[in-house]
Design an enzyme around this catalytic site. Structure first.
Site, PDB file in Angstrom:
ATOM      1  N   CYS A  77       0.839  -1.207   0.000  1.00 37.99           N
ATOM      2  CA  CYS A  77       0.000   0.000   0.000  1.00 37.99           C
ATOM      3  C   CYS A  77       0.869   1.251   0.000  1.00 37.99           C
ATOM      4  O   CYS A  77       1.763   1.388   0.837  1.00 37.99           O
ATOM      5  CB  CYS A  77      -0.907   0.000   1.228  1.00 37.99           C
ATOM      6  SG  CYS A  77      -1.862   1.511   1.378  1.00 37.99           S
ATOM      7  N   CYS A  83      -0.967   5.749   7.147  1.00 36.82           N
ATOM      8  CA  CYS A  83      -2.330   5.362   7.502  1.00 36.82           C
ATOM      9  C   CYS A  83      -2.340   4.454   8.728  1.00 36.82           C
ATOM     10  O   CYS A  83      -1.515   3.554   8.851  1.00 36.82           O
ATOM     11  CB  CYS A  83      -2.966   4.656   6.311  1.00 36.82           C
ATOM     12  SG  CYS A  83      -4.637   4.062   6.613  1.00 36.82           S
ATOM     13  N   CYS A  86      -3.612  -0.400   8.897  1.00 35.02           N
ATOM     14  CA  CYS A  86      -2.902  -1.690   8.941  1.00 35.02           C
ATOM     15  C   CYS A  86      -1.669  -1.549   9.832  1.00 35.02           C
ATOM     16  O   CYS A  86      -1.134  -0.465   9.987  1.00 35.02           O
ATOM     17  CB  CYS A  86      -2.445  -2.104   7.543  1.00 35.02           C
ATOM     18  SG  CYS A  86      -3.793  -2.519   6.418  1.00 35.02           S
ATOM     19  N   ASP A 386     -18.193 -16.585  23.180  1.00 35.74           N
ATOM     20  CA  ASP A 386     -17.453 -15.746  22.220  1.00 35.74           C
ATOM     21  C   ASP A 386     -17.446 -14.318  22.763  1.00 35.74           C
ATOM     22  O   ASP A 386     -18.075 -13.419  22.215  1.00 35.74           O
ATOM     23  CB  ASP A 386     -18.153 -15.814  20.846  1.00 35.74           C
ATOM     24  CG  ASP A 386     -17.417 -15.034  19.767  1.00 35.74           C
ATOM     25  OD1 ASP A 386     -16.283 -14.579  20.007  1.00 35.74           O
ATOM     26  OD2 ASP A 386     -17.984 -14.882  18.660  1.00 35.74           O
ATOM     27  N   CYS A 413     -11.179 -13.362  20.928  1.00 33.83           N
ATOM     28  CA  CYS A 413     -10.475 -12.383  20.086  1.00 33.83           C
ATOM     29  C   CYS A 413      -9.310 -11.762  20.859  1.00 33.83           C
ATOM     30  O   CYS A 413      -8.692 -10.818  20.391  1.00 33.83           O
ATOM     31  CB  CYS A 413     -11.437 -11.298  19.599  1.00 33.83           C
ATOM     32  SG  CYS A 413     -12.255 -10.431  20.934  1.00 33.83           S
TER      33      CYS A 413
HETATM   34  N1  SAH Z   1     -20.705 -14.412  18.238  1.00 30.70           N
HETATM   35  C1  SAH Z   1     -21.118 -13.093  17.821  1.00 30.70           C
HETATM   36  C2  SAH Z   1     -20.149 -11.977  18.147  1.00 30.70           C
HETATM   37  C3  SAH Z   1     -19.599 -11.939  19.503  1.00 30.70           C
HETATM   38  S1  SAH Z   1     -18.741 -10.444  19.827  1.00 30.70           S
HETATM   39  C4  SAH Z   1     -21.324 -13.085  16.327  1.00 30.70           C
HETATM   40  O1  SAH Z   1     -20.755 -13.875  15.641  1.00 30.70           O
HETATM   41  O2  SAH Z   1     -22.037 -12.215  15.845  1.00 30.70           O
HETATM   42  C5  SAH Z   1     -19.066 -10.298  21.548  1.00 30.70           C
HETATM   43  C6  SAH Z   1     -20.497  -9.922  21.878  1.00 30.70           C
HETATM   44  O3  SAH Z   1     -20.659  -9.924  23.285  1.00 30.70           O
HETATM   45  C7  SAH Z   1     -20.918  -8.549  21.417  1.00 30.70           C
HETATM   46  O4  SAH Z   1     -22.053  -8.688  20.592  1.00 30.70           O
HETATM   47  C8  SAH Z   1     -21.253  -7.798  22.715  1.00 30.70           C
HETATM   48  O5  SAH Z   1     -22.346  -6.917  22.573  1.00 30.70           O
HETATM   49  C9  SAH Z   1     -21.594  -8.925  23.650  1.00 30.70           C
HETATM   50  N2  SAH Z   1     -21.451  -8.715  25.094  1.00 30.70           N
HETATM   51  C10 SAH Z   1     -20.549  -7.930  25.744  1.00 30.70           C
HETATM   52  N3  SAH Z   1     -20.661  -8.098  27.086  1.00 30.70           N
HETATM   53  C11 SAH Z   1     -21.645  -9.027  27.295  1.00 30.70           C
HETATM   54  C12 SAH Z   1     -22.200  -9.635  28.461  1.00 30.70           C
HETATM   55  N4  SAH Z   1     -21.781  -9.321  29.678  1.00 30.70           N
HETATM   56  N5  SAH Z   1     -23.182 -10.548  28.282  1.00 30.70           N
HETATM   57  C13 SAH Z   1     -23.620 -10.882  27.042  1.00 30.70           C
HETATM   58  N6  SAH Z   1     -23.129 -10.324  25.911  1.00 30.70           N
HETATM   59  C14 SAH Z   1     -22.149  -9.409  26.030  1.00 30.70           C
END
Ligand code: SAH
Length: 456
Positions: A77, A83, A86, A386, A413
């Site tokens: 890039c 920027c 990245c 997640d 993540c």
């Molecule tokens: N699995 C989801 C994304 C998860 S990202 C998908 O694929 O779309 C993490 C998520 O956790 C976010 O949507 C966020 O709003 C939520 N979150 C954050 N704190 C939380 C809590 N205490 N209880 C439930 N959800 C929560």
């Protein structure tokens, strides 16, 4: 202690780089003192100039590389150096995948105390470019002219951009058309310092599987001058566009979207698919940015869940229900919980859209809702979590251990909070079976992981 600092501002010194920070700076240690140097890679040697010193750490600038890394490549890039989008275009794709795996191994060892866990090689993309299905470009007045591009690192100064190589080419092209129309019609760019002007951000999103595009014009004002010109030129030039939306954000804020949205042309939503499930996506909806790799990551979650069709599954932090709906097809029933009520509405609509009748969604905190489910007699065979970067609440981990599901699938993540949470789960009677890093954001230092845990 400042008096013990081994370096001073403007010193030129030779260093060896040992690590890479989250924003892509090389890390060098001089007599135990840490220096951050943008652009340097682990294993490299070079001469730096010290720019700034603080207690315990400082910043430097690379003057010359005396021993470059074998993994160093020329960043493709042209505005990469300025920027802030990245962080590691100067590291080869293989180097990126190896480094991300190492981040996970190090976190598990340093924070979790796990030294004998198998961490598989990171699953990457064959073509780690053009992957983003969404682009949102700030528009501003800068030196009296129209500026359009992403911010520099840790700044609100825009680096003018006419092409973003990690973004899907269709929407990359479309946002440039919007920019041209705005300039041709002298639409006032937003002025952050005075909260004046009209156009604040241009956002575009594409359904990678369907090819449908939504354009969102984020304005400070209700009034969008020359809106007919926008609609006519955009729809004539880009037949992929199925929806043009205006979002109004009158506030002086860093948040991109405001509360009010008007559809100017076409539909209110576009559609896309992940793992054979169709999703309706509105301007405000959260949707995974790299659906191709999301399918890889959630494919692992499905594999690790080991479903036969008889299981009760809990999907904690379910967002718009991507994982829940993906799993529902192969489970007896899925219970999803998520803190954002609008996401839960999307999840329910998406279940309906796909005629999935065995997925139930509840808005609330996972750490509050799941104990209630337990009191109601819901006994999960599998729990999938997640969570966001901060990981799970300790009380949720305790509830999970008390519920004793056969399997836990942890999608993360953030390797640091993953390691912290695993350190609680393992003494609760679980064994870490597999750790699979997945590269969802090539050219950045983000790494996602899917971990399989089984009851001992
Ligand atoms: N699995 C989801 C994304 C998860 S990202 C998908 O694929 O779309 C993490 C998520 O956790 C976010 O949507 C966020 O709003 C939520 N979150 C954050 N704190 C939380 C809590 N205490 N209880 C439930 N959800 C929560």
């Amino acid at each position: 202690m400042p008096e013990q600092m081994p370096v001073e501002k403007n010193d030129q010194i030779d260093v060896t780089f040992s690590d890479l920070t989250q924003d892509g700076s090389g890390v060098a240690k001089v007599d135990g003192y840490t220096l951050f140097v943008p652009g340097a890679l682990p294993g490299e040697k070079g001469t730096i100039q010290v720019l700034k010193t603080k207690k315990g750490y400082g910043y430097g600038r690379l003057i010359q590389l005396t021993k470059p890394s074998e993994k160093r490549v020329d960043p493709p890039c042209p505005i990469y150096d300025q920027c802030g989008g990245c962080a590691i275009q100067h590291l080869s794709p293989e180097g990126q995948l190896d480094h991300k795996r190492q981040i996970v191994i190090d976190a598990l060892e340093r924070i979790g105390g796990f030294s004998d866990v198998t961490v598989y090689p990171t699953l990457g993309m064959d073509e780690p470019w053009d992957y983003r299905n969404k682009i949102q470009v700030p528009v501003a007045t800068q030196n009296g002219t129209f500026a359009f591009g992403f911010y520099k690192k840790r700044s609100h100064e825009i680096v003018n951009m006419d092409h973003c190589i990690i973004t899907d080419p269709t929407i990359d092209d479309i946002v440039q058309t919007v920019r041209r129309i705005a300039e041709d019609n002298s639409i006032a760019p937003y002025d952050e310092s005075k909260n004046r002007g009209t156009l604040r951000h241009v956002m575009a999103r594409v359904g990678k599987k369907t090819g449908e595009v939504m354009v969102v014009l984020i304005t400070r004002t209700e009034e969008l001058p020359f809106r007919k010109n926008f609609i006519k030129e955009l729809t004539e030039k880009h037949p992929e566009i199925k929806s043009i939306v205006q979002n109004i954000n009158p506030k002086s804020t860093n948040a991109i979207l405001g509360e009010k949205t008007k559809t100017l042309w076409g539909r209110d939503v576009i559609y896309d698919q992940i793992g054979g499930v169709t999703f309706a996506i509105s301007a405000q909806s959260f949707f995974q940015v790299n659906p191709e790799q999301t399918e890889v990551l959630y494919g692992k979650a499905l594999e690790y869940a080991g479903l036969t069709g008889d299981e009760t599954v809990i999907d904690a932090y379910c967002g718009i229900g991507t994982i829940s709906l993906f799993l529902a097809k192969q489970a007896k029933e899925v219970y999803g919980v998520e803190i954002v009520p609008e996401a839960i509405e999307d999840a329910r609509k998406n279940a309906e859209l796909n005629q999935i009748t065995n997925a139930y969604f509840e808005a609330g905190k996972a750490e509050d809702v799941i104990p209630n489910w337990r009191d109601q007699g819901i006994e999960p065979d599998v729990i999938v979590v997640d969570p966001p970067r901060k990981g799970c609440e300790a009380s949720l981990i305790e509830t999970m251990i008390a519920m004793q599901p056969k399997r836990i699938v942890y999608v993360s993540c953030n390797p640091a909070t993953l390691a912290r949470d695993l350190k609680m789960l393992v003494p609760g009677g679980y064994e870490i079976k597999k750790v699979q890093p997945v590269d969802m954001f090539p050219q950045t230092l983000h790494v996602e992981c899917c971990v399989s845990l089984e009851k001992k």
